[in-house]
Write an enzyme that holds these catalytic residues in place. Structure first.
Site, mmCIF file in Angstrom:
data_model
loop_
_atom_site.group_PDB
_atom_site.id
_atom_site.type_symbol
_atom_site.label_atom_id
_atom_site.label_comp_id
_atom_site.label_asym_id
_atom_site.label_seq_id
_atom_site.Cartn_x
_atom_site.Cartn_y
_atom_site.Cartn_z
ATOM 1 N N CYS A 116 0.832 -1.201 0.000
ATOM 2 C CA CYS A 116 0.000 0.000 0.000
ATOM 3 C C CYS A 116 0.868 1.253 0.000
ATOM 4 C CB CYS A 116 -0.929 -0.006 1.218
ATOM 5 S SG CYS A 116 -2.017 1.435 1.304
ATOM 6 N N CYS A 128 -0.648 4.078 2.168
ATOM 7 C CA CYS A 128 -0.454 3.892 3.608
ATOM 8 C C CYS A 128 0.974 4.194 4.031
ATOM 9 C CB CYS A 128 -0.781 2.449 4.005
ATOM 10 S SG CYS A 128 -2.369 1.827 3.447
ATOM 11 N N ASP A 129 1.938 3.655 3.283
ATOM 12 C CA ASP A 129 3.318 3.600 3.771
ATOM 13 C C ASP A 129 4.317 4.439 2.985
ATOM 14 O OD1 ASP A 129 2.542 1.807 5.773
ATOM 15 O OD2 ASP A 129 2.661 0.120 4.389
#
Length: 310
Positions: A136, A139-140
């Site tokens: 992701c 997300c990261d």
């Protein structure tokens, strides 16, 4: 044939969608049970740090967020059972749910069993998943601002997400096992023209290493057999994702990849059966969208059950 109704609602899966649906349903007084095969929390449990969930300006560990969601659901009396759904019988008003040790009857079902990214199956992958390895970018990616990272894959998702990573990373090695990207033409051209992306052709990742954190991967050229280390701060893997639907009954409409189709109220093609979260055919798979799905699925289930009782 199951004729006895044990619960008004059964939720399959204890990730953010399932826990949210359970919270809303239990709070509404619906007799509900949530079945989770492993630990409630889903992929959140293995996520080292969640930095984009509203209400936590400093971020929160995936494990703690999972526990908080469970604690809140527990407060409203949600029953959670560790078990596995192996089959569904959805033809009748009373749905049959076969678990590993019993079969129960329910009036409605919310499928929130999630999806799992396909993995490379190489040394170090499990060790660093959620701690440098991710699927992701949203997300990261921000965690790796100014760093060199790797991405694995050659399809639309891999190229699109690699382009997104260039907003943060100093350099992105895009590793693809073939000599041509499978992504659509506009994405390919964008990648070719982006100075931050270096495509490593005809190559696969064979090992992921680090001390306390990921700091290097080993790449092998599948044509020459040559291997070389690449020092990177993270490795993003985009070789596909599969829905967790081995139990799914015939008649539940899915898309080409097996994700469950729903309408805007999370209703599937079977009356009384809803889907929420990553298992659903959706363009965005985030904790926040899964939570929204779960809340809406619970409301839709409540409306369905009220009509059934009347």
């Amino acid at each position: 044939m199951v004729q006895t109704v044990h619960y008004d609602l059964l939720i399959i899966g204890g990730g953010p969608a399932g826990l949210t649906a359970g919270l809303y349903a239990a709070r509404a007084g619906i007799k509900t049970i949530l079945i989770e095969q492993l630990i409630p929390g889903g992929q959140m449990v293995t996520t080292d740090w969640v930095d984009n969930y509203p209400g936590f300006p400093e971020g929160i560990s995936g494990l703690e967020l999972s526990q908080r969601m469970r604690d809140q659901a527990d407060r409203f009396g949600l029953s959670i059972e560790t078990n596995e759904v192996v089959a569904l019988a959805l033809e009748k008003t009373i749905k049959g749910v076969a678990l590993t040790d019993k079969t129960i009857g329910v009036r409605s079902i919310i499928i929130a069993s999630g999806a799992a990214p396909k993995r490379l199956g190489i040394p170090g992958e499990n060790q660093f998943w959620g701690k440098g390895i991710s699927s992701c970018a949203t997300c990261d990616g921000p965690f790796h601002a100014g760093s060199v990272v790797a991405a694995v894959g050659g399809g639309d998702t891999a190229v699109k997400e690699s382009l997104f990573l260039t907003r943060f990373a100093k350099k992105v090695f895009l590793i693809h096992r073939r000599n041509k990207l499978r992504a659509e033409a506009v994405l390919r051209e964008s990648a070719f023209q982006n100075d931050k992306i270096e495509i490593v052709w005809d190559s696969v990742v064979t090992q992921i290493e680090g001390d306390t954190k990921l700091d290097r991967i080993t790449v092998k050229n599948v044509r020459t057999g040559e291997t070389k280390p690449l020092p990177v701060a993270a490795c993003f893997i985009w070789i596909g994702i599969r829905p967790n639907t081995s139990f799914l009954a015939e008649g539940v409409q899915t898309d080409t990849w097996g994700f469950i189709e729903t309408d805007s109220r999370m209703q599937t093609s079977i009356p009384g059966v809803f889907a929420a979260g990553d298992v659903r055919a959706t363009s965005t798979r985030q904790i926040s969208t899964a939570v929204g799905d779960g809340a809406l699925a619970a409301y839709s289930t409540q409306t369905y059950l009220e009509k059934q009782i009347l």
